[in-house]
Design an enzyme around this catalytic site. Structure first.
Site, mmCIF file in Angstrom:
data_model
loop_
_atom_site.group_PDB
_atom_site.id
_atom_site.type_symbol
_atom_site.label_atom_id
_atom_site.label_comp_id
_atom_site.label_asym_id
_atom_site.label_seq_id
_atom_site.Cartn_x
_atom_site.Cartn_y
_atom_site.Cartn_z
ATOM 1 N N TYR A 1 -44.218 -23.202 -13.230
ATOM 2 C CA TYR A 1 -44.721 -23.312 -11.861
ATOM 3 C C TYR A 1 -45.957 -24.222 -11.789
ATOM 4 O O TYR A 1 -46.314 -24.691 -10.718
ATOM 5 C CB TYR A 1 -45.081 -21.928 -11.288
ATOM 6 C CG TYR A 1 -43.888 -21.043 -11.000
ATOM 7 C CD1 TYR A 1 -42.595 -21.467 -11.268
ATOM 8 C CD2 TYR A 1 -44.064 -19.779 -10.463
ATOM 9 C CE1 TYR A 1 -41.506 -20.648 -11.011
ATOM 10 C CE2 TYR A 1 -42.981 -18.954 -10.200
ATOM 11 C CZ TYR A 1 -41.704 -19.396 -10.481
ATOM 12 O OH TYR A 1 -40.624 -18.568 -10.220
ATOM 13 N N LYS B 1 -36.745 -16.424 -23.716
ATOM 14 C CA LYS B 1 -35.412 -17.009 -23.881
ATOM 15 C C LYS B 1 -35.488 -17.891 -25.128
ATOM 16 O O LYS B 1 -35.253 -19.104 -25.085
ATOM 17 C CB LYS B 1 -35.056 -17.813 -22.618
ATOM 18 C CG LYS B 1 -33.631 -18.319 -22.563
ATOM 19 C CD LYS B 1 -32.609 -17.224 -22.324
ATOM 20 C CE LYS B 1 -31.201 -17.800 -22.410
ATOM 21 N NZ LYS B 1 -30.158 -16.760 -22.361
ATOM 22 N N ASP C 1 -32.125 -12.617 -19.931
ATOM 23 C CA ASP C 1 -30.864 -12.231 -19.279
ATOM 24 C C ASP C 1 -30.499 -10.781 -19.623
ATOM 25 O O ASP C 1 -30.083 -10.001 -18.759
ATOM 26 C CB ASP C 1 -29.720 -13.201 -19.628
ATOM 27 C CG ASP C 1 -29.717 -13.639 -21.080
ATOM 28 O OD1 ASP C 1 -30.679 -13.321 -21.816
ATOM 29 O OD2 ASP C 1 -28.749 -14.310 -21.498
ATOM 30 N N ASP D 1 -41.606 -13.528 -12.319
ATOM 31 C CA ASP D 1 -41.397 -13.589 -10.873
ATOM 32 C C ASP D 1 -40.077 -12.900 -10.529
ATOM 33 O O ASP D 1 -39.996 -12.042 -9.633
ATOM 34 C CB ASP D 1 -41.368 -15.063 -10.442
ATOM 35 C CG ASP D 1 -41.379 -15.230 -8.933
ATOM 36 O OD1 ASP D 1 -41.558 -14.227 -8.213
ATOM 37 O OD2 ASP D 1 -41.199 -16.376 -8.470
ATOM 38 N N ASP E 1 -39.430 -8.708 -9.073
ATOM 39 C CA ASP E 1 -38.745 -8.380 -7.819
ATOM 40 C C ASP E 1 -37.532 -7.484 -8.080
ATOM 41 O O ASP E 1 -37.241 -6.577 -7.295
ATOM 42 C CB ASP E 1 -38.318 -9.651 -7.074
ATOM 43 C CG ASP E 1 -39.416 -10.180 -6.162
ATOM 44 O OD1 ASP E 1 -40.585 -9.737 -6.320
ATOM 45 O OD2 ASP E 1 -39.131 -11.021 -5.301
HETATM 46 MG MG MG Z 1 -41.532 -13.272 -6.098
#
Ligand code: MG
Ligand code: NAI
Length: 355
Positions: free
Chosen positions: A141, A191, A223, A247, A251
């Site tokens: 990001y 990963k 995963d 992130d 959620d």
């Molecule tokens: Mg989020």
């Protein structure tokens, strides 16, 4: 020594829910004599309307000088036409940057009384008590990116993921320290079967584990972790991961408990940390006095724990929330037949009465 809390209500339901959390903190202070003081500042659309910017310098300065920031939420349709750089949501990114908020902590604890609200089967979610420790100001990001370039005759775009060892050490340390205060288990998520950054991440975390003999460390590919969160979420204590994976996983984990209004978070900075519910400004119910204040009240509990090191006070808040729910109080977002439907204020009083 007085402790200064900067309160940033923001927009929408922000004012209602932060006011609830401050009322709870005032009750806590009567009991635990911490010496809390409060200073209110603007951010988001409210700040844009007053000052022409979503994050005034006075808010940044006050936040930096405080012992902890309690943040409501920002955003709303009335600012949809504002130019991108001045949108209310920019206040959050700005605070992350100015306070150097390098870690996001998201606890997911499914109280027995709330098991029935989960989209997963009761036997899967009963007893879930985990915290995701996500790196917040590094990784893909914040890496270089290219919106458009020609390559072999085709338009392409790219984003660069990079992590340095000090960045990994800083976040991993927090995860190990957090696990020490809990059940002593860290699951590092990466990963590393594909990504070089993940291999550096895994190497670094593994090396650090030697300094924390009391903490058990294991590793999962992201995963598989996504799958395990839905299959057997009770296996997790502390999940440590980077910005992008965190992130997404945070959620996913947030829905285990079934209600967005209940979930707190902490963003840890080198000096000042910030505490906020995970939900937004809920413009659809703003001003109606029905918002669920629990996510913000539990964020205030995290402020007591992480910013002020007042563990007993933090637990008192958490217990009072559990008890109010166990006694049947529900704001409309969670209300069902057989429970007592209450407003934001009544819910807050129910919590305060149990401290
Ligand atoms: Mg989020
Ligand atoms: P939201 O989280 O504000 O609302 C989603 C749904 O959940 C709505 O139906 C809302 O009424 C309900 N809800 C949320 N919190 C609740 C609570 N405490 N009690 C009862 N019901 C609650 O997400 P949405 O609608 O996508 O975004 C609204 C605004 O909030 C947008 O401007 C968005 O950009 C902003 N936002 C701000 C965040 C922040 O300040 N950290 C985080 C997420 C969104």
């Amino acid at each position: 020594m007085a402790k200064k809390i900067v309160v940033i209500p923001g927009d929408g339901i922000g004012g209602e829910i932060t006011s609830s959390a401050v009322d709870v903190l005032k009750k806590i202070d009567e009991k635990f004599h911490i010496g809390l003081s409060y200073e209110y500042h603007d951010a988001g659309g409210t700040a844009y309307d007053k000052f022409g910017t979503p994050l005034p310098q006075t808010t940044i300065d006050a936040a930096k000088a405080s012992d902890g920031v309690l943040f409501g939420a920002v955003g709303g349709n009335q600012w949809d036409q504002v130019e991108p750089e001045l949108r209310p949501e920019k206040a959050i990114l700005g605070l992350r940057k100015h306070l150097g908020l390098y870690a996001n902590l998201r606890p997911v604890k499914v109280a027995d009384t709330l098991v029935e609200y989960s989209p997963l089967k009761p036997e899967v979610v009963r007893g879930v008590d985990l915290v995701i420790v996500r790196e917040l100001i590094g990784g893909i990001y914040f890496g270089d990116r290219c919106e458009s370039e020609m390559h072999d005759g085709h338009e392409r775009a790219w984003d660069l993921e990079n992590y340095s060892i000090p960045e990994v050490v800083r976040i991993a340390k927090l995860a190990f320290e957090t696990a020490k205060l809990r059940r002593g288990k860290v699951t590092s998520v990466d990963k590393s079967n594909v990504l070089a950054t993940s291999r550096l991440w895994r190497r670094t975390v593994t090396r650090m584990a030697a300094d924390y003999p009391e903490v058990e460390l294991d590793h999962l590919y992201v995963d598989n972790c996504a799958m395990q969160l839905a299959l057997r979420p009770t296996q997790f204590d502390v999940i440590l991961t980077g910005n992008l994976f965190g992130d997404i996983l945070s959620d996913e984990a947030a829905v285990l408990g079934g209600s967005i209004g209940m979930m707190p978070s902490a963003s840890i900075g080198e000096c000042t940390s910030l505490f906020e519910p995970i939900h937004g400004s809920a413009p659809d119910i703003a001003g109606m006095g029905i918002a669920n204040p629990i996510g913000t009240i539990l964020s205030a509990a995290m402020l007591l724990r992480y910013a002020l090191k007042e563990e007993a006070a933090a637990q008192a808040v958490e217990k009072a929330c559990d008890q109010a729910l166990a006694d049947g109080y529900r704001t409309p977002d969670l209300w069902k037949d057989g429970f007592t439907k209450v407003s934001t204020t009544k819910m807050t009083q129910a919590v305060i009465g149990r401290i």
